[in-house]
Design a protein around this motif. Sequence first.
Motif, PDB file in Angstrom:
ATOM      1  N   ALA A  81     -17.447 -19.592 -28.191  1.00  0.00           N
ATOM      2  CA  ALA A  81     -16.592 -18.883 -29.305  1.00  0.00           C
ATOM      3  C   ALA A  81     -15.230 -19.244 -29.125  1.00  0.00           C
ATOM      4  CB  ALA A  81     -16.921 -17.373 -29.556  1.00  0.00           C
ATOM      5  N   TRP A  82     -14.688 -18.853 -27.839  1.00  0.00           N
ATOM      6  CA  TRP A  82     -13.229 -19.192 -27.395  1.00  0.00           C
ATOM      7  C   TRP A  82     -12.969 -20.773 -27.709  1.00  0.00           C
ATOM      8  CZ3 TRP A  82     -10.746 -18.991 -21.963  1.00  0.00           C
ATOM      9  CH2 TRP A  82      -9.426 -18.631 -22.164  1.00  0.00           C
ATOM     10  N   HIS A  83     -13.762 -21.676 -27.194  1.00  0.00           N
ATOM     11  CA  HIS A  83     -13.654 -23.068 -27.394  1.00  0.00           C
ATOM     12  C   HIS A  83     -13.388 -23.403 -28.948  1.00  0.00           C
ATOM     13  CE1 HIS A  83     -14.754 -27.366 -26.990  1.00  0.00           C
ATOM     14  NE2 HIS A  83     -14.163 -27.339 -25.944  1.00  0.00           N
ATOM     15  N   ASP A  84     -14.221 -22.962 -29.503  1.00  0.00           N
ATOM     16  CA  ASP A  84     -14.269 -23.187 -31.161  1.00  0.00           C
ATOM     17  C   ASP A  84     -13.006 -22.460 -31.805  1.00  0.00           C
ATOM     18  OD1 ASP A  84     -16.717 -24.517 -30.566  1.00  0.00           O
ATOM     19  OD2 ASP A  84     -17.955 -22.979 -31.585  1.00  0.00           O
ATOM     20  N   SER A  85     -12.318 -21.539 -31.277  1.00  0.00           N
ATOM     21  CA  SER A  85     -11.214 -20.731 -32.061  1.00  0.00           C
ATOM     22  C   SER A  85      -9.807 -21.091 -31.411  1.00  0.00           C
ATOM     23  CB  SER A  85     -11.804 -19.264 -32.127  1.00  0.00           C
ATOM     24  OG  SER A  85     -11.654 -18.704 -30.727  1.00  0.00           O
ATOM     25  N   SER A  86      -9.705 -21.578 -30.390  1.00  0.00           N
ATOM     26  CA  SER A  86      -8.460 -21.644 -29.837  1.00  0.00           C
ATOM     27  C   SER A  86      -8.121 -22.964 -29.622  1.00  0.00           C
ATOM     28  CB  SER A  86      -8.483 -21.075 -28.490  1.00  0.00           C
ATOM     29  OG  SER A  86      -7.428 -21.510 -27.620  1.00  0.00           O
ATOM     30  N   GLU A  87      -7.191 -23.591 -30.379  1.00  0.00           N
ATOM     31  CA  GLU A  87      -6.636 -25.115 -30.117  1.00  0.00           C
ATOM     32  C   GLU A  87      -6.466 -25.493 -28.503  1.00  0.00           C
ATOM     33  OE1 GLU A  87      -2.735 -27.719 -31.157  1.00  0.00           O
ATOM     34  OE2 GLU A  87      -3.234 -25.912 -32.435  1.00  0.00           O
ATOM     35  N   THR A  88      -6.048 -24.776 -27.651  1.00  0.00           N
ATOM     36  CA  THR A  88      -5.831 -25.270 -26.387  1.00  0.00           C
ATOM     37  C   THR A  88      -7.327 -25.089 -25.637  1.00  0.00           C
ATOM     38  OG1 THR A  88      -3.685 -23.886 -26.218  1.00  0.00           O
ATOM     39  CG2 THR A  88      -4.759 -24.188 -24.107  1.00  0.00           C
ATOM     40  N   ILE A  89      -7.868 -24.185 -25.786  1.00  0.00           N
ATOM     41  CA  ILE A  89      -9.344 -24.293 -25.320  1.00  0.00           C
ATOM     42  C   ILE A  89     -10.193 -25.132 -25.935  1.00  0.00           C
ATOM     43  CG2 ILE A  89     -11.298 -22.534 -24.554  1.00  0.00           C
ATOM     44  CD1 ILE A  89      -8.706 -22.066 -22.870  1.00  0.00           C
ATOM     45  N   GLY A  90     -10.018 -25.450 -27.161  1.00  0.00           N
ATOM     46  CA  GLY A  90     -10.896 -26.510 -27.656  1.00  0.00           C
ATOM     47  C   GLY A  90     -10.634 -27.777 -27.028  1.00  0.00           C
ATOM     48  N   LYS A  91      -9.896 -28.132 -26.428  1.00  0.00           N
ATOM     49  CA  LYS A  91      -9.377 -29.437 -25.665  1.00  0.00           C
ATOM     50  C   LYS A  91     -10.142 -29.636 -24.361  1.00  0.00           C
ATOM     51  CE  LYS A  91      -4.678 -29.721 -27.844  1.00  0.00           C
ATOM     52  NZ  LYS A  91      -3.175 -29.547 -27.490  1.00  0.00           N
ATOM     53  N   LEU A  92     -10.828 -28.447 -23.926  1.00  0.00           N
ATOM     54  CA  LEU A  92     -11.268 -28.557 -22.532  1.00  0.00           C
ATOM     55  C   LEU A  92     -12.529 -29.402 -22.555  1.00  0.00           C
ATOM     56  CD1 LEU A  92     -11.201 -24.902 -21.219  1.00  0.00           C
ATOM     57  CD2 LEU A  92      -9.269 -26.766 -21.240  1.00  0.00           C
ATOM     58  N   THR A  93     -12.578 -30.293 -21.494  1.00  0.00           N
ATOM     59  CA  THR A  93     -13.458 -31.041 -21.346  1.00  0.00           C
ATOM     60  C   THR A  93     -14.425 -31.038 -19.963  1.00  0.00           C
ATOM     61  OG1 THR A  93     -12.376 -33.108 -20.463  1.00  0.00           O
ATOM     62  CG2 THR A  93     -12.871 -32.954 -22.864  1.00  0.00           C
ATOM     63  N   TYR A  94     -14.252 -29.918 -19.084  1.00  0.00           N
ATOM     64  CA  TYR A  94     -14.759 -29.667 -17.984  1.00  0.00           C
ATOM     65  C   TYR A  94     -15.748 -28.379 -18.155  1.00  0.00           C
ATOM     66  CZ  TYR A  94     -10.554 -26.529 -17.628  1.00  0.00           C
ATOM     67  OH  TYR A  94      -9.675 -25.813 -18.008  1.00  0.00           O
ATOM     68  N   PRO A  95     -16.646 -28.181 -17.269  1.00  0.00           N
ATOM     69  CA  PRO A  95     -17.681 -27.276 -17.710  1.00  0.00           C
ATOM     70  C   PRO A  95     -16.810 -25.796 -17.494  1.00  0.00           C
ATOM     71  CG  PRO A  95     -18.511 -28.592 -16.072  1.00  0.00           C
ATOM     72  CD  PRO A  95     -16.907 -28.955 -16.330  1.00  0.00           C
ATOM     73  N   MET A  96     -17.258 -24.723 -18.460  1.00  0.00           N
ATOM     74  CA  MET A  96     -16.809 -23.343 -18.359  1.00  0.00           C
ATOM     75  C   MET A  96     -17.980 -22.647 -17.794  1.00  0.00           C
ATOM     76  SD  MET A  96     -14.679 -23.251 -21.834  1.00  0.00           S
ATOM     77  CE  MET A  96     -13.838 -21.752 -21.649  1.00  0.00           C
ATOM     78  N   LEU A  97     -18.002 -22.012 -16.599  1.00  0.00           N
ATOM     79  CA  LEU A  97     -19.161 -21.323 -16.161  1.00  0.00           C
ATOM     80  C   LEU A  97     -19.060 -19.979 -16.568  1.00  0.00           C
ATOM     81  CD1 LEU A  97     -19.694 -22.404 -12.420  1.00  0.00           C
ATOM     82  CD2 LEU A  97     -21.159 -22.804 -14.309  1.00  0.00           C
ATOM     83  N   ALA A  98     -20.309 -19.409 -16.853  1.00  0.00           N
ATOM     84  CA  ALA A  98     -20.467 -17.883 -17.330  1.00  0.00           C
ATOM     85  C   ALA A  98     -21.010 -17.249 -16.294  1.00  0.00           C
ATOM     86  CB  ALA A  98     -21.521 -17.921 -18.382  1.00  0.00           C
ATOM     87  N   ASP A  99     -20.226 -16.026 -15.808  1.00  0.00           N
ATOM     88  CA  ASP A  99     -20.647 -15.276 -14.745  1.00  0.00           C
ATOM     89  C   ASP A  99     -20.934 -13.710 -15.442  1.00  0.00           C
ATOM     90  OD1 ASP A  99     -21.291 -14.406 -12.078  1.00  0.00           O
ATOM     91  OD2 ASP A  99     -19.296 -14.151 -11.484  1.00  0.00           O
ATOM     92  N   PRO A 100     -21.860 -13.617 -16.138  1.00  0.00           N
ATOM     93  CA  PRO A 100     -21.903 -12.073 -16.611  1.00  0.00           C
ATOM     94  C   PRO A 100     -22.575 -11.243 -15.713  1.00  0.00           C
ATOM     95  CG  PRO A 100     -23.546 -13.630 -17.803  1.00  0.00           C
ATOM     96  CD  PRO A 100     -22.381 -14.575 -16.988  1.00  0.00           C
ATOM     97  N   THR A 101     -23.166 -11.770 -14.786  1.00  0.00           N
ATOM     98  CA  THR A 101     -24.120 -11.136 -13.832  1.00  0.00           C
ATOM     99  C   THR A 101     -23.288 -10.662 -12.576  1.00  0.00           C
ATOM    100  OG1 THR A 101     -24.959 -12.975 -12.470  1.00  0.00           O
ATOM    101  CG2 THR A 101     -26.269 -12.110 -14.352  1.00  0.00           C
ATOM    102  N   HIS A 102     -21.926 -11.291 -12.558  1.00  0.00           N
ATOM    103  CA  HIS A 102     -20.867 -11.228 -11.320  1.00  0.00           C
ATOM    104  C   HIS A 102     -21.327 -11.704 -10.190  1.00  0.00           C
ATOM    105  CE1 HIS A 102     -19.665  -7.449 -13.919  1.00  0.00           C
ATOM    106  NE2 HIS A 102     -19.222  -8.623 -14.477  1.00  0.00           N
ATOM    107  N   THR A 103     -22.295 -12.573  -9.892  1.00  0.00           N
ATOM    108  CA  THR A 103     -22.938 -13.115  -8.835  1.00  0.00           C
ATOM    109  C   THR A 103     -21.908 -14.228  -8.163  1.00  0.00           C
ATOM    110  OG1 THR A 103     -25.275 -12.994  -9.605  1.00  0.00           O
ATOM    111  CG2 THR A 103     -24.966 -14.444  -7.839  1.00  0.00           C
TER     112      THR A 103
END
Length: 187
Positions: A81-103
Amino acid sequence: MSLLNTEVKPFKATAYHNGEFVELNEEQLKGQWSIFFFYPADFTFVCPTELGDLQDNYEEFKKLGVEIYSVSTDTHFTHKAWHDSSETIGKLTYPMLADPTHTISRNFEVLIEEDGIAERGTFVVDPDGKIQIVELNAGNIGRNAEELLRKVKAAQYVRANPNEVCPAKWEEGEETLSPSLDLVGKI
């Protein structure tokens, strides 16, 4: 205890990368240099400036055989959602890891438990899966990708040249030092 020279602990995570959700674990890091770039949260203020700066320098990191993984405690859906809505973040081509479990944040000792978010932590991991650089910044202080690039080059240099060290402000191609008894007290 310092995390320097320790192996990355086991984890499984989903990343948002180039329009897809992909799975990642610590075993996939072996054989390449990696940067784990923790930040507090998506849809914030300093974070997109840092992630955009990394993207601006991403090709230079790739030339060095380095993969970048940005990490926050947000979900992979929030990253999209951030990638789709932010001009800056929309340019990212490296992986954005999710850590909702905080592991992952706990493994790298950057989790702010009471807030459920990560500190601004940067970790450079060598091809053996061992942490070679650790950097922590206060939440209101952004990082510099060019300085990180310089540090990665130094880490790669001393790995390839174990009898040499890189002095302060060392830049690629500059003179290094060879520690010896003759050098003591001469610097």
